[in-house]
Design a protein around this motif. Structure first.
Motif, short mmCIF file in Angstrom:
data_model
loop_
_atom_site.label_atom_id
_atom_site.label_comp_id
_atom_site.label_asym_id
_atom_site.label_seq_id
_atom_site.Cartn_x
_atom_site.Cartn_y
_atom_site.Cartn_z
N MET A 1 0.85 -1.18 0.00
CA MET A 1 0.00 0.00 0.00
C MET A 1 0.89 1.24 0.00
SD MET A 1 -3.05 -0.98 2.63
CE MET A 1 -3.91 -2.53 2.50
N SER B 1 -0.05 4.27 -1.85
CA SER B 1 -0.78 5.49 -2.17
C SER B 1 -0.93 6.35 -0.94
CB SER B 1 -2.16 5.15 -2.75
OG SER B 1 -2.04 4.40 -3.94
N GLN C 1 -6.97 1.84 4.62
CA GLN C 1 -6.54 0.72 3.80
C GLN C 1 -7.23 0.71 2.44
OE1 GLN C 1 -7.20 -2.85 6.21
NE2 GLN C 1 -5.01 -2.97 6.59
N SER D 1 -4.83 1.11 -0.79
CA SER D 1 -4.70 -0.05 -1.68
C SER D 1 -5.18 0.25 -3.09
CB SER D 1 -5.53 -1.21 -1.12
OG SER D 1 -6.91 -0.90 -1.17
N MET E 1 -8.35 0.55 -3.84
CA MET E 1 -9.70 0.01 -4.01
C MET E 1 -10.75 1.10 -4.14
SD MET E 1 -9.68 -3.16 -1.31
CE MET E 1 -11.44 -3.46 -1.61
#
Length: 393
Positions: free
Chosen positions: A1, A3, A94, A98, A100
């Motif tokens: 991760m 970002s 998260q 990630s 998402m």
């Protein structure tokens, strides 16, 4: 991760005593709308939501959020005891880190009953069975579990280092001075060390009533976004999450037979070390901290667990004024749980709201001058600890 995660907005409502609050759906709606307004985004832009609460039925998060909108996004309900709000924040971070999602909501709330915390499901094993058993061996008082746990932790520090009960009173008095400048705090009246000591004694020689945080109702929320989303929509990207860690109990929580470890000293120390290592900074670099002062005793032992002072040095840290304005690091400028209040599911996100305001330079009379790095510590027995480092960029 990898970002970077931006805290684009945060908001909360004034905390109140049980029985004086609106029903939780209304509290949630106001806090979420405040965070959205602070971020400058519409609810339609939110792609996921994480709802934190401890006392409530399943899908209460949806019930509260539906007052804001019904867009069909995933809504995940989170319960991690008193660290519930920051656990929701952890999951939201998260999701963004990630890749998402680009825009995620974390919110927390609690509509509490008066009195000490207690179990609701008494027909099955308690999550605290092992904690209760060890506390019974290590302490010889009959008190509600939270008082017994944290009072016992404070007593362990007193016995090892000669810490005075008046030092806990100094911490409580400091909290009241900070909260006097916070319009969102439950208790804004300033109390002196002498007044704290004169309050009814809950544990003779160890704790007075004013050294414990009050049951509280309230709600708070935060909007987390990716850098790309912030840039595309022209959002305030001043504050980002530099590092974050979440820990749970290890065998040492019980094996050391120390009430400080029973209440999460080890979890806190581990999470803090992970955060400092990930960020490449040390506790000496932190300017402002919101830590989990459910009892004045836990604030004191948390100074040491977070590395703000040496092991055994917490009393000197307090007496020297290094925990407040003009000292080494300002702890709980909001007034903390002791004065601001502790609506369990909202606490972690209320801490986030305070620190975002501090790093943006918008904390008014509570402003910590020159704050660039801010540390958040939120602890739940049973157990979970979340430590978050925010950075002004």
């Amino acid at each position: 991760m990898t970002s970077s995660v931006i805290v684009a907005g945060a908001g909360m409502i004034p905390f109140t005593k049980p029985g004086a609050s609106e029903p939780y759906p209304q509290m949630v709606a106001k806090a979420v709308r405040a965070a959205l307004a602070d971020a400058g985004v519409e609810y339609a832009s939110v792609q996921q939501a994480y709802a934190g609460y401890v006392y409530g039925d399943s899908t209460a998060g949806q019930r509260g959020l539906y007052e804001v909108g019904m867009t069909g996004i995933p809504v995940v309900n989170v319960n991690n005891n008193c660290s519930t709000g920051s656990t929701a924040l952890y999951l939201a971070r998260q999701a963004v880190a990630s890749g998402m999602a680009d825009c995620v909501l974390a919110f927390g709330f609690e509509q509490m009953m008066p009195g000490a915390l207690g179990s609701v499901f008494n027909d099955r094993p308690s999550p605290f069975e092992r904690f209760d058993a060890l506390a019974a061996e290590l302490t010889d008082v009959e008190l509600p579990l939270a008082l017994r746990y944290f009072g016992g932790a404070g007593l362990a520090h007193m016995q090892e280092f000669g810490t005075k009960v008046e030092t806990f009173a100094k911490i409580r008095a400091k909290a009241s001075r900070h909260a006097a400048n916070n319009p969102l705090a439950l208790f804004r009246n300033v109390v002196t060390e002498a007044e704290v000591m004169a309050a009814p004694m809950l544990w003779p020689g160890v704790m007075t009533r004013l050294m414990a945080c009050p049951p509280t109702c309230g709600a708070a929320a935060a909007i987390l976004v990716s850098e790309a989303f912030a840039k595309k929509h022209g959002l305030d990207a001043t504050v980002r999450i530099r590092a974050q860690a979440m820990t749970t109990d290890t065998p040492d929580s019980f094996a050391t037979r120390d009430m400080r470890d029973v209440v999460g000293f080890g979890m806190t120390r581990s999470a803090a070390r992970q955060v400092y290592e990930a960020a490449g900074v040390g506790p000496e670099d932190i300017g402002v901290v919101e830590l989990h002062d459910c009892f004045a005793h836990n604030e004191l032992i948390s100074y040491e667990a977070l590395g703000l002072c040496p092991i055994g040095g917490a009393e000197k840290f307090v007496v020297d004024g290094d925990n407040t304005y003009g000292g080494k690091v300002v702890t709980n400028p909001s007034g903390g749980l002791l004065s601001k209040g502790h609506p369990l599911g909202a606490t972690g996100l209320a801490q986030c709201t305070e620190l975002v305001g501090q790093l943006r330079g918008r904390a008014g009379a509570r402003q910590v001058d020159g704050a660039r790095l801010a540390l958040q510590h939120n602890l739940g027995l049973g157990g979970a600890c979340v430590v978050t480092l925010y950075e002004r960029v």
